[in-house]
Motif scaffolding. Structure first.
Motif, PDB file in Angstrom:
ATOM      1  N   GLY A  22      13.081 -30.462  20.751  1.00 55.54           N
ATOM      2  CA  GLY A  22      14.109 -29.466  20.498  1.00 55.54           C
ATOM      3  C   GLY A  22      13.528 -28.113  20.135  1.00 55.54           C
ATOM      4  O   GLY A  22      13.998 -27.067  20.601  1.00 55.54           O
ATOM      5  N   THR A  23      12.496 -28.125  19.297  1.00 56.06           N
ATOM      6  CA  THR A  23      11.838 -26.873  18.913  1.00 56.06           C
ATOM      7  C   THR A  23      11.240 -26.191  20.134  1.00 56.06           C
ATOM      8  O   THR A  23      11.351 -24.967  20.308  1.00 56.06           O
ATOM      9  CB  THR A  23      10.744 -27.151  17.876  1.00 56.06           C
ATOM     10  N   THR A  24      10.585 -26.983  20.994  1.00 54.44           N
ATOM     11  CA  THR A  24       9.952 -26.420  22.181  1.00 54.44           C
ATOM     12  C   THR A  24      10.985 -25.857  23.153  1.00 54.44           C
ATOM     13  O   THR A  24      10.810 -24.762  23.699  1.00 54.44           O
ATOM     14  CB  THR A  24       9.111 -27.492  22.886  1.00 54.44           C
ATOM     15  N   ALA A  25      12.076 -26.601  23.379  1.00 53.88           N
ATOM     16  CA  ALA A  25      13.107 -26.131  24.309  1.00 53.88           C
ATOM     17  C   ALA A  25      13.748 -24.834  23.820  1.00 53.88           C
ATOM     18  O   ALA A  25      13.929 -23.880  24.591  1.00 53.88           O
ATOM     19  CB  ALA A  25      14.166 -27.211  24.492  1.00 53.88           C
ATOM     20  N   THR A 146       3.106 -25.776  16.563  1.00 51.66           N
ATOM     21  CA  THR A 146       2.580 -24.449  16.889  1.00 51.66           C
ATOM     22  C   THR A 146       1.846 -24.463  18.227  1.00 51.66           C
ATOM     23  O   THR A 146       1.847 -23.461  18.949  1.00 51.66           O
ATOM     24  CB  THR A 146       1.678 -23.933  15.753  1.00 51.66           C
ATOM     25  N   LEU A 147       1.256 -25.598  18.598  1.00 50.50           N
ATOM     26  CA  LEU A 147       0.684 -25.725  19.937  1.00 50.50           C
ATOM     27  C   LEU A 147       1.760 -25.530  20.991  1.00 50.50           C
ATOM     28  O   LEU A 147       1.569 -24.810  21.985  1.00 50.50           O
ATOM     29  CB  LEU A 147       0.023 -27.095  20.107  1.00 50.50           C
ATOM     30  N   ALA A 148       2.909 -26.162  20.768  1.00 54.86           N
ATOM     31  CA  ALA A 148       4.010 -26.025  21.719  1.00 54.86           C
ATOM     32  C   ALA A 148       4.491 -24.578  21.799  1.00 54.86           C
ATOM     33  O   ALA A 148       4.770 -24.055  22.890  1.00 54.86           O
ATOM     34  CB  ALA A 148       5.158 -26.944  21.314  1.00 54.86           C
ATOM     35  N   ILE A 149       4.575 -23.912  20.648  1.00 56.24           N
ATOM     36  CA  ILE A 149       5.025 -22.520  20.628  1.00 56.24           C
ATOM     37  C   ILE A 149       4.053 -21.636  21.395  1.00 56.24           C
ATOM     38  O   ILE A 149       4.456 -20.763  22.181  1.00 56.24           O
ATOM     39  CB  ILE A 149       5.182 -22.039  19.174  1.00 56.24           C
ATOM     40  N   ARG A 150       2.744 -21.857  21.188  1.00 53.26           N
ATOM     41  CA  ARG A 150       1.745 -21.030  21.878  1.00 53.26           C
ATOM     42  C   ARG A 150       1.734 -21.305  23.376  1.00 53.26           C
ATOM     43  O   ARG A 150       1.599 -20.380  24.190  1.00 53.26           O
ATOM     44  CB  ARG A 150       0.361 -21.279  21.283  1.00 53.26           C
ATOM     45  N   VAL A 151       1.880 -22.561  23.761  1.00 54.76           N
ATOM     46  CA  VAL A 151       1.961 -22.873  25.191  1.00 54.76           C
ATOM     47  C   VAL A 151       3.198 -22.215  25.791  1.00 54.76           C
ATOM     48  O   VAL A 151       3.165 -21.669  26.906  1.00 54.76           O
ATOM     49  CB  VAL A 151       1.982 -24.396  25.420  1.00 54.76           C
ATOM     50  N   THR A 152       4.296 -22.254  25.045  1.00 53.79           N
ATOM     51  CA  THR A 152       5.520 -21.605  25.501  1.00 53.79           C
ATOM     52  C   THR A 152       5.306 -20.107  25.682  1.00 53.79           C
ATOM     53  O   THR A 152       5.722 -19.513  26.688  1.00 53.79           O
ATOM     54  CB  THR A 152       6.650 -21.852  24.483  1.00 53.79           C
ATOM     55  N   GLY A 270      -7.101 -22.779  17.694  1.00 54.99           N
ATOM     56  CA  GLY A 270      -6.966 -22.874  16.248  1.00 54.99           C
ATOM     57  C   GLY A 270      -6.012 -23.969  15.830  1.00 54.99           C
ATOM     58  O   GLY A 270      -6.271 -24.705  14.869  1.00 54.99           O
ATOM     59  N   ALA A 271      -4.907 -24.104  16.557  1.00 57.14           N
ATOM     60  CA  ALA A 271      -3.937 -25.155  16.239  1.00 57.14           C
ATOM     61  C   ALA A 271      -4.536 -26.533  16.472  1.00 57.14           C
ATOM     62  O   ALA A 271      -4.328 -27.464  15.681  1.00 57.14           O
ATOM     63  CB  ALA A 271      -2.674 -24.981  17.082  1.00 57.14           C
ATOM     64  N   ALA A 272      -5.292 -26.680  17.570  1.00 54.94           N
ATOM     65  CA  ALA A 272      -5.938 -27.964  17.843  1.00 54.94           C
ATOM     66  C   ALA A 272      -6.965 -28.299  16.764  1.00 54.94           C
ATOM     67  O   ALA A 272      -7.082 -29.459  16.326  1.00 54.94           O
ATOM     68  CB  ALA A 272      -6.611 -27.925  19.219  1.00 54.94           C
ATOM     69  N   LEU A 273      -7.693 -27.285  16.291  1.00 57.88           N
ATOM     70  CA  LEU A 273      -8.703 -27.505  15.250  1.00 57.88           C
ATOM     71  C   LEU A 273      -8.063 -27.900  13.925  1.00 57.88           C
ATOM     72  O   LEU A 273      -8.457 -28.903  13.300  1.00 57.88           O
ATOM     73  CB  LEU A 273      -9.524 -26.226  15.071  1.00 57.88           C
TER      74      LEU A 273
END
Length: 402
Positions: A22-25, A146-152, A270-273
């Motif tokens: 939901g956050t990603t969409a 935050t990974l999803a937000i950055r990919v978005t 950074g998010a992955a780390l």
């Protein structure tokens, strides 16, 4: 020295996966809107002036509603608050399409309501993480979000441009409305019972109660001050001057595109780390990451090779997520659960709300003092604000007991 995460993967948590979806969409719908409207300008469906007005009213709608949204999310079911907020975005986005070429007033009003819907989502999303994810998994959860937000952020322009090859801007707006609708219905049930005891209190009193809760955590106020200073001065100055430096110093717009992409890629790294890294002093590590953004105005100020500028943007991207993820995790852990959405709304209101104010003052400051002075001052602020926050004793671990 650091400690390795021992918690099981948050990706096995079905409730979180639904919340993450939901956050990603909703994030994709939010980030796609400016690009879709930009395509509408290219199609001559709207003018550049109309684009500016619509985006401005969306921001105003967000800023006006976000304090109220925090109160609502603490008073009522957070899932219901997100549901109605996303449904608002789904209903009003097509109204923007309806107003294209017909009525700027209609477009602007619809955009303001869409911004209000976005505001309704943000604090509730943050608070829902604490409801559906155990404390041991929250840093993983915030990193995944935050990974999803950055990919978005990275994918939204490309996906919008590709879709524009098949359909026009009006149809793209309908697609973003469908994303809002998906976000509304995919959410999990929360575990927190709504607080009916506050229903008789005024919104102002409830918001002030959230502010008092924030004041109980000195690390939170100092960290929020550092973040606000970095956004208002660092982000604003570099947003205005990066295109100028790209054109005048490097004689190509490619550096502008490469720098913004590098920042997002750095944030992904950074998010992955931080999803797995557990610093022994998470607050100080987070503030050090935040201070990394001070390198950006320095690189724009000094006559460095374009490769150095790109590398600095990567480092700044890594640093911002080394701050964001521990920050959200600490807020979810330390703040009283019944006041979490209100504190999160205060976070969004100050950190993002003052960004337009910073942008409004940067251009006149550049005209009066010169770009070099402005960049130098912003670099000092970006370094000094996190350093000052680190002097607060509780900032060491982002907890009152540190």
């Amino acid at each position: 020295m650091t400690e390795k995460a021992t918690a099981p993967s948050v990706l096995k948590n079905v409730a979180f996966l639904r919340l993450w979806t939901g956050t990603t969409a909703s994030g994709l719908a939010m980030w796609a809107l400016p690009f879709v409207l930009g395509l509408a300008v290219l199609e001559r469906s709207i003018t550049a002036v109309e684009l500016g007005v619509v985006l401005a009213t969306r921001t105003v709608g967000f800023l006006v509603v976000v304090p109220v949204a925090g109160v609502l999310a603490d008073r009522h079911s957070r899932r219901n608050v997100v549901f109605w907020s996303c449904l608002t975005g789904a209903v009003m986005t097509p109204v923007i399409a309806l107003g294209m070429g017909r009525s700027l007033v209609l477009m602007a009003a619809a955009a303001a309501i869409v911004g209000a819907g976005q505001a309704g989502c943000r604090p509730a999303f943050q608070a829902m993480v604490a409801e559906v994810v155990p404390e041991s998994q929250r840093q993983q959860a915030n990193a995944a979000t935050t990974l999803a937000i950055r990919v978005t952020t990275l994918a939204a322009p490309s996906l919008t441009a590709l879709a524009a090859l098949l359909v026009d801007a009006r149809a793209l707006l309908i697609i973003t409305a469908a994303l809002w609708l998906a976000a509304a219905f995919v959410l999990p049930q929360g575990t927190r019972a709504p607080d009916r005891t506050t229903a008789q209190a005024s919104f102002a009193a409830d918001f002030l109660e959230g502010l008092n809760e924030a004041r109980r955590h000195p690390w939170l106020l100092s960290g929020l001050g550092a973040l606000t200073a970095m956004v208002a001065f660092g982000y604003s100055a570099t947003a205005v001057l990066l295109p100028v430096v790209s054109r005048d110093r490097y004689d190509t717009e490619a550096v502008l595109a490469a720098a913004t992409t590098a920042y997002t890629l750095g944030a992904l790294a950074g998010a992955a780390l931080i999803g797995r890294w557990r610093p022994k002093t998470p607050g100080w590590a987070a503030l050090a990451g935040l201070a990394c953004y001070g390198l950006v105005p320095l690189a724009l100020l000094l006559p460095v090779h374009w490769f150095v500028l790109i590398a600095v943007y990567v480092v700044a991207g890594v640093g911002i997520e080394l701050f964001n993820v521990p920050w959200f995790t600490a807020v979810q852990r330390e703040v009283e659960p019944g006041k979490l959405a209100r504190v999160s709304s205060l976070d969004f209101l100050l950190s993002f709300g003052l960004a337009p104010v910073g942008l409004a003052f940067i251009a006149p400051a550049i005209d009066h003092f010169g770009a070099g002075v402005v960049l130098g001052a912003c670099a000092v602020i970006c370094f000094a604000a996190p350093a000052a926050a680190a002097l607060v004793p509780s900032s060491r671990g982002f907890t009152r007991s540190s």
